[in-house]
Design a protein around this motif. Structure first.
Motif, PDB file in Angstrom:
ATOM      1  N   HIS A 243      -1.208   2.765 -15.800  1.00  0.00           N
ATOM      2  CA  HIS A 243      -1.360   2.695 -17.261  1.00  0.00           C
ATOM      3  C   HIS A 243      -2.025   3.934 -17.856  1.00  0.00           C
ATOM      4  O   HIS A 243      -2.324   3.956 -19.044  1.00  0.00           O
ATOM      5  N   GLN A 244      -2.240   4.961 -17.033  1.00  0.00           N
ATOM      6  CA  GLN A 244      -2.977   6.129 -17.514  1.00  0.00           C
ATOM      7  C   GLN A 244      -2.142   7.034 -18.407  1.00  0.00           C
ATOM      8  O   GLN A 244      -2.686   7.736 -19.259  1.00  0.00           O
ATOM      9  N   LYS A 245      -0.820   7.061 -18.223  1.00  0.00           N
ATOM     10  CA  LYS A 245       0.030   8.022 -18.934  1.00  0.00           C
ATOM     11  C   LYS A 245       1.064   7.358 -19.845  1.00  0.00           C
ATOM     12  O   LYS A 245       2.099   7.939 -20.149  1.00  0.00           O
ATOM     13  N   GLY A 246       0.797   6.127 -20.268  1.00  0.00           N
ATOM     14  CA  GLY A 246       1.679   5.477 -21.227  1.00  0.00           C
ATOM     15  C   GLY A 246       2.940   4.877 -20.638  1.00  0.00           C
ATOM     16  O   GLY A 246       3.902   4.616 -21.376  1.00  0.00           O
ATOM     17  N   ASN A 247       2.961   4.620 -19.318  1.00  0.00           N
ATOM     18  CA  ASN A 247       4.148   4.056 -18.672  1.00  0.00           C
ATOM     19  C   ASN A 247       3.962   2.578 -18.314  1.00  0.00           C
ATOM     20  O   ASN A 247       4.500   2.091 -17.321  1.00  0.00           O
ATOM     21  N   GLU A 248       3.196   1.876 -19.146  1.00  0.00           N
ATOM     22  CA  GLU A 248       2.873   0.477 -18.838  1.00  0.00           C
ATOM     23  C   GLU A 248       4.120  -0.389 -18.691  1.00  0.00           C
ATOM     24  O   GLU A 248       4.217  -1.201 -17.757  1.00  0.00           O
ATOM     25  N   ASP A 249       5.071  -0.267 -19.610  1.00  0.00           N
ATOM     26  CA  ASP A 249       6.258  -1.124 -19.574  1.00  0.00           C
ATOM     27  C   ASP A 249       7.086  -0.866 -18.321  1.00  0.00           C
ATOM     28  O   ASP A 249       7.538  -1.808 -17.649  1.00  0.00           O
ATOM     29  N   LEU A 250       7.290   0.411 -17.995  1.00  0.00           N
ATOM     30  CA  LEU A 250       8.069   0.757 -16.805  1.00  0.00           C
ATOM     31  C   LEU A 250       7.384   0.239 -15.548  1.00  0.00           C
ATOM     32  O   LEU A 250       8.028  -0.362 -14.668  1.00  0.00           O
ATOM     33  N   ALA A 251       6.089   0.455 -15.453  1.00  0.00           N
ATOM     34  CA  ALA A 251       5.341   0.005 -14.280  1.00  0.00           C
ATOM     35  C   ALA A 251       5.386  -1.514 -14.155  1.00  0.00           C
ATOM     36  O   ALA A 251       5.504  -2.056 -13.050  1.00  0.00           O
ATOM     37  N   THR A 252       5.315  -2.208 -15.291  1.00  0.00           N
ATOM     38  CA  THR A 252       5.354  -3.671 -15.268  1.00  0.00           C
ATOM     39  C   THR A 252       6.709  -4.170 -14.773  1.00  0.00           C
ATOM     40  O   THR A 252       6.792  -5.116 -13.975  1.00  0.00           O
ATOM     41  N   LEU A 253       7.781  -3.548 -15.244  1.00  0.00           N
ATOM     42  CA  LEU A 253       9.118  -3.941 -14.799  1.00  0.00           C
ATOM     43  C   LEU A 253       9.281  -3.729 -13.299  1.00  0.00           C
ATOM     44  O   LEU A 253       9.851  -4.583 -12.596  1.00  0.00           O
ATOM     45  N   PHE A 254       8.768  -2.622 -12.785  1.00  0.00           N
ATOM     46  CA  PHE A 254       8.884  -2.372 -11.351  1.00  0.00           C
ATOM     47  C   PHE A 254       7.939  -3.256 -10.550  1.00  0.00           C
ATOM     48  O   PHE A 254       8.230  -3.591  -9.397  1.00  0.00           O
ATOM     49  N   LEU A 255       6.806  -3.634 -11.144  1.00  0.00           N
ATOM     50  CA  LEU A 255       5.948  -4.607 -10.480  1.00  0.00           C
ATOM     51  C   LEU A 255       6.695  -5.923 -10.307  1.00  0.00           C
ATOM     52  O   LEU A 255       6.653  -6.542  -9.230  1.00  0.00           O
ATOM     53  N   MET A 256       7.411  -6.343 -11.335  1.00  0.00           N
ATOM     54  CA  MET A 256       8.187  -7.579 -11.244  1.00  0.00           C
ATOM     55  C   MET A 256       9.315  -7.439 -10.224  1.00  0.00           C
ATOM     56  O   MET A 256       9.618  -8.387  -9.486  1.00  0.00           O
ATOM     57  N   LEU A 257       9.923  -6.245 -10.163  1.00  0.00           N
ATOM     58  CA  LEU A 257      10.971  -6.014  -9.164  1.00  0.00           C
ATOM     59  C   LEU A 257      10.394  -6.104  -7.756  1.00  0.00           C
ATOM     60  O   LEU A 257      10.979  -6.739  -6.872  1.00  0.00           O
ATOM     61  N   GLY A 258       9.242  -5.476  -7.545  1.00  0.00           N
ATOM     62  CA  GLY A 258       8.601  -5.552  -6.237  1.00  0.00           C
ATOM     63  C   GLY A 258       8.238  -6.976  -5.863  1.00  0.00           C
ATOM     64  O   GLY A 258       8.409  -7.395  -4.708  1.00  0.00           O
ATOM     65  N   PHE A 259       7.748  -7.737  -6.834  1.00  0.00           N
ATOM     66  CA  PHE A 259       7.420  -9.147  -6.590  1.00  0.00           C
ATOM     67  C   PHE A 259       8.671  -9.909  -6.159  1.00  0.00           C
ATOM     68  O   PHE A 259       8.645 -10.689  -5.190  1.00  0.00           O
ATOM     69  N   ALA A 260       9.780  -9.686  -6.879  1.00  0.00           N
ATOM     70  CA  ALA A 260      11.021 -10.392  -6.573  1.00  0.00           C
ATOM     71  C   ALA A 260      11.548 -10.018  -5.187  1.00  0.00           C
ATOM     72  O   ALA A 260      12.010 -10.883  -4.425  1.00  0.00           O
ATOM     73  N   VAL A 261      11.487  -8.726  -4.836  1.00  0.00           N
ATOM     74  CA  VAL A 261      11.964  -8.282  -3.529  1.00  0.00           C
ATOM     75  C   VAL A 261      11.162  -8.951  -2.416  1.00  0.00           C
ATOM     76  O   VAL A 261      11.725  -9.465  -1.433  1.00  0.00           O
ATOM     77  N   MET A 262       9.833  -8.968  -2.546  1.00  0.00           N
ATOM     78  CA  MET A 262       9.004  -9.584  -1.518  1.00  0.00           C
ATOM     79  C   MET A 262       9.229 -11.086  -1.461  1.00  0.00           C
ATOM     80  O   MET A 262       9.271 -11.676  -0.372  1.00  0.00           O
ATOM     81  N   MET A 263       9.390 -11.719  -2.611  1.00  0.00           N
ATOM     82  CA  MET A 263       9.646 -13.157  -2.634  1.00  0.00           C
ATOM     83  C   MET A 263      10.957 -13.492  -1.925  1.00  0.00           C
ATOM     84  O   MET A 263      11.023 -14.434  -1.124  1.00  0.00           O
ATOM     85  N   VAL A 264      11.996 -12.709  -2.211  1.00  0.00           N
ATOM     86  CA  VAL A 264      13.289 -12.938  -1.569  1.00  0.00           C
ATOM     87  C   VAL A 264      13.186 -12.733  -0.057  1.00  0.00           C
ATOM     88  O   VAL A 264      13.715 -13.528   0.738  1.00  0.00           O
ATOM     89  N   LEU A 265      12.512 -11.668   0.351  1.00  0.00           N
ATOM     90  CA  LEU A 265      12.330 -11.421   1.773  1.00  0.00           C
ATOM     91  C   LEU A 265      11.637 -12.587   2.459  1.00  0.00           C
ATOM     92  O   LEU A 265      12.061 -13.073   3.518  1.00  0.00           O
ATOM     93  N   ASP A 266      10.534 -13.047   1.856  1.00  0.00           N
ATOM     94  CA  ASP A 266       9.757 -14.102   2.481  1.00  0.00           C
ATOM     95  C   ASP A 266      10.508 -15.425   2.535  1.00  0.00           C
ATOM     96  O   ASP A 266      10.525 -16.100   3.562  1.00  0.00           O
TER      97      ASP A 266
END
Length: 270
Positions: A243-266
């Motif tokens: 969140h330091q350089k104004g990329n909060e929305d992008l980072a949040t979307l990729f956080l959700m993608l990472g969550f989904a990938v790990m959930m699917v794997l598990d």
């Protein structure tokens, strides 16, 4: 999953899995031999993805098995999960306060913890090591719980966790090594720092597996402890950094993608 791997003891399995996650960190850091900079949006997206993987793993691979293990041992199902989770966060808080370290992208004078004359590279390694200890512990206790026969924590689930942690370690290796190269550090030294802190992961994995194998009553607490430590890292370090350089929305979307990938794997492998 090969028959040979299944036949190994949980501590050795954890060592191999921890070595795998370290190797992927080293592979990611190896990008430094071809790149000298990383686009800040890509950097924040990678960190967001890593945070999502860690958050998903905290529940699917650690807290859920902790609750089941507590019930099997006769505890109130919520108690070990809550206690271990809070102690995991408190442990990382204590380490954060007691070990000098420097988060990526910050000037040396912004180092946290006790004042020290350590070099910038050492402070960076200390910070990333703090980040990677919970990941190694999580892998270790997952393999230990698989050996304990917990239905919600099979060997395939522990393997899925190691794969997920390894996948998010690739961008982490990139995110550490390439900015250091951009600051003028040599490619070899930047790679060494990028991969060095992840060496703690196989060590922590062995410790985590040994604890739950040789002290079975602590299993539900160990699982939730690792979860609390990982959530602390995500909230205290990864999310603020994205969140330091104004990329909060992008980072949040990729956080959700990472969550989904790990959930699917598990869920699919576990």
């Amino acid at each position: 999953m090969t028959d040979w791997f299944q036949q190994q003891g949980p501590v050795f399995q954890a060592l191999l899995a921890g070595g795998f996650t370290w190797a992927l960190t080293a592979m990611g850091a190896g990008v430094v031999f071809g790149l000298t900079s990383v686009n800040r949006k890509l950097f924040d997206a990678m960190l967001g993805f890593a945070g999502g993987v860690m958050l998903a793993a905290s529940y699917w691979s650690l807290l859920a098995p902790s609750i089941e293990a507590a019930s099997e041992q006769g505890w109130p199902s919520w108690l070990p999960a809550a206690v271990g989770f809070l102690f995991g966060g408190a442990f990382l808080y204590g380490m954060d306060r007691s070990l000098p370290h420097l988060h990526r992208g910050l000037p040396t004078q912004s180092a946290e913890g006790p004042k020290t004359a350590w070099q910038r590279s050492v402070l960076l390694i200390a910070a990333i090591t703090l980040h990677n200890i919970p990941e190694g512990l999580a892998v270790g206790v997952a393999f230990g719980s698989a050996a304990a026969g917990i239905e919600s924590a099979p060997l395939s689930g522990a393997t899925a966790l190691a794969i997920g942690i390894g996948l998010q370690n690739i961008p982490e290796g990139i995110a550490v090594a390439v900015p250091l190269r951009g600051e003028g550090m040599s490619r070899t030294k930047a790679w060494m720092i990028g991969q060095a802190s992840a060496i703690v992961e196989p060590i922590a994995a062995v410790i985590g597996a040994a604890i739950v194998v040789y002290a079975a009553p602590v299993l539900p607490f160990a699982l939730s402890f690792a979860a609390g430590a990982m959530v602390y890292v995500v909230v205290e370090e990864l999310i603020p950094e994205t969140h330091q350089k104004g990329n909060e929305d992008l980072a949040t979307l990729f956080l959700m993608l990472g969550f989904a990938v790990m959930m699917v794997l598990d869920v699919s492998l576990g």
